[in-house]
Design an enzyme around this catalytic site. Structure first.
Site, mmCIF file in Angstrom:
data_model
loop_
_atom_site.group_PDB
_atom_site.id
_atom_site.type_symbol
_atom_site.label_atom_id
_atom_site.label_comp_id
_atom_site.label_asym_id
_atom_site.label_seq_id
_atom_site.Cartn_x
_atom_site.Cartn_y
_atom_site.Cartn_z
ATOM 1 N N GLY B 48 93.027 -19.172 34.876
ATOM 2 C CA GLY B 48 93.118 -20.373 34.045
ATOM 3 C C GLY B 48 93.065 -20.033 32.577
ATOM 4 O O GLY B 48 93.177 -18.866 32.191
ATOM 5 N N ASP B 86 76.438 -29.559 31.935
ATOM 6 C CA ASP B 86 75.838 -28.220 31.961
ATOM 7 C C ASP B 86 76.661 -27.212 32.764
ATOM 8 O O ASP B 86 76.151 -26.165 33.148
ATOM 9 C CB ASP B 86 74.431 -28.297 32.544
ATOM 10 C CG ASP B 86 74.456 -28.844 33.969
ATOM 11 O OD1 ASP B 86 75.561 -29.206 34.455
ATOM 12 O OD2 ASP B 86 73.388 -28.921 34.601
ATOM 13 N N GLU B 121 95.196 -5.974 34.786
ATOM 14 C CA GLU B 121 94.568 -5.178 35.851
ATOM 15 C C GLU B 121 93.329 -5.838 36.429
ATOM 16 O O GLU B 121 92.748 -5.320 37.385
ATOM 17 C CB GLU B 121 94.199 -3.794 35.291
ATOM 18 C CG GLU B 121 95.425 -2.920 35.075
ATOM 19 C CD GLU B 121 95.071 -1.588 34.450
ATOM 20 O OE1 GLU B 121 93.869 -1.300 34.281
ATOM 21 O OE2 GLU B 121 96.003 -0.837 34.144
#
Lengths: 238, 238
Positions: B48, B86, B121
């Site tokens: 993401g 949180d 990698e």
């Protein structure tokens, strides 16, 4: 590509109820807020507001809903996060929640809100089949909520959100008809719900102008839908 | 209450495939990225990145997924927007998408990505039942994705996302078993799918070390799930 940190995040809520019209029909209805500021000043929009740094999205949705409409559903379900680049004149991602409320709860909570003196005057309920022009992509959001509701009646007890604890088969069929937007055959409907095992007959009847109709309640042993493993921070309106 | 404008919005993607282990079992697997920066440096996370001002969330999810893993699913479905206060050391709302990919597509796309010389990698595939410690609330997000997947197999052709156009009943049962995490009785399974009308037999058979097994395909006349009225800006990865 620019690493944008900091995007305006809004919350909105689609609150649906099953309203009885003057001619006795049951129709879906929801509250809208007349916008007093640009963009879209003078147009109607879903209740909502900005997500603040100290609230979860569901808490922000519950807070803004309560501030505008006085409504406090026991559970808000996340509908979708809408984020198309052009959905607002400025870039806004909207996390939208939805809930179903019984009409008598709507009446009681709305009355308490008006009595508090804090109810804004720019809130009005509209029937879903008679909506005014809406700000932003809120019309598409409502259409999506209705699509989700229609899909859900097939595999969960979602219509129960509109009904009291005990109801007649005609009440339940009426809720389904309003959600699906079409008439259902009473005999077929009775057969299907009786064979599904999701309803339990009570020994009580509703009497009135018609012949007595048996009252049913949902069989809570049959778990048709749950909220999954999302924790209370994501789902609870506390 | 502070009217916070500008919250960091991230996108993440849960990409699931059905991997065959060395002992021949089929297990769910997904790619994770080893974080090189704080917070949670040295821990694994979902692929993401940040939502930029010029992209819709689904486009950002597709872009960051392609950059890290080289994978380009034809369709990403929004899973949920996670926003507990949180869930990260700084305030971050994450809009999470998910998709199912066939293992042969994963193999081909991963090989092309490596050949391009742009493959990072720090990406590795993990079996879902053998995950490392995960950054943020990503473990809870994966659990939620799995819960949604398990719910969906009951009312849509979702398992098809793991299978080629033609497959045996044993292939399909194996996909269901991997999703549900339990063995299914072969005879009962055959009866259920044959009576559902969702599969069509072909006149082709798979031959090999076992006796020939008939190949089936999905009956596309039976619409079990669609994406609803969401427009392409919200759903398409283009």
């Amino acid at each position: 590509m620019t690493q944008t940190r900091g995007i305006d995040v809004a919350v909105s809520t689609v609150i649906l109820t099953l309203r009885r019209t003057e001619d006795g029909a049951a129709v879906l209805a929801l509250p809208l807020v007349l916008r007093t500021r640009e963009p879209f000043a003078g147009q109607w929009a879903l209740p909502g507001g900005w997500l603040t740094a100290v609230e979860s999205p569901v808490d922000a949705a519950a807070r803004t809903l309560a501030e505008t409409t006085g409504l406090t559903p026991s559970y808000l379900e996340q509908l979708y996060a809408f984020g198309a680049v052009d959905r607002s004149p400025t870039r806004v991602v909207s996390i939208v929640y939805w809930a179903l409320l019984r009409q008598d709860d709507v009446d009681a909570q709305s009355a308490a809100h008006r009595a508090s003196g804090r109810a804004p005057e720019n809130v009005r309920w509209f029937d879903l089949d008679d909506l005014p022009p809406l700000a932003f992509d809120h019309r598409a959001i409502i259409d999506y909520a209705l699509w989700r509701l229609r899909n859900k009646v097939g595999y969960s007890r979602v219509a129960h959100g509109f009904l009291p604890a005990e109801f007649t088969l005609a009440d339940l069929r009426e809720a389904y008809e309003a959600i699906l937007g079409r008439q259902l055959d009473p005999a077929n409907f009775r057969r299907q719900v009786e064979s599904s095992g999701t309803l339990l007959p009570t020994d009580r009847f509703r009497t009135g102008s018609h012949r007595p109709a048996r009252l049913y309640r949902y069989n809570t042993d049959v778990e048709l839908a749950d909220h999954g493993p999302l924790g209370p921070d994501e789902t609870s309106t506390r």
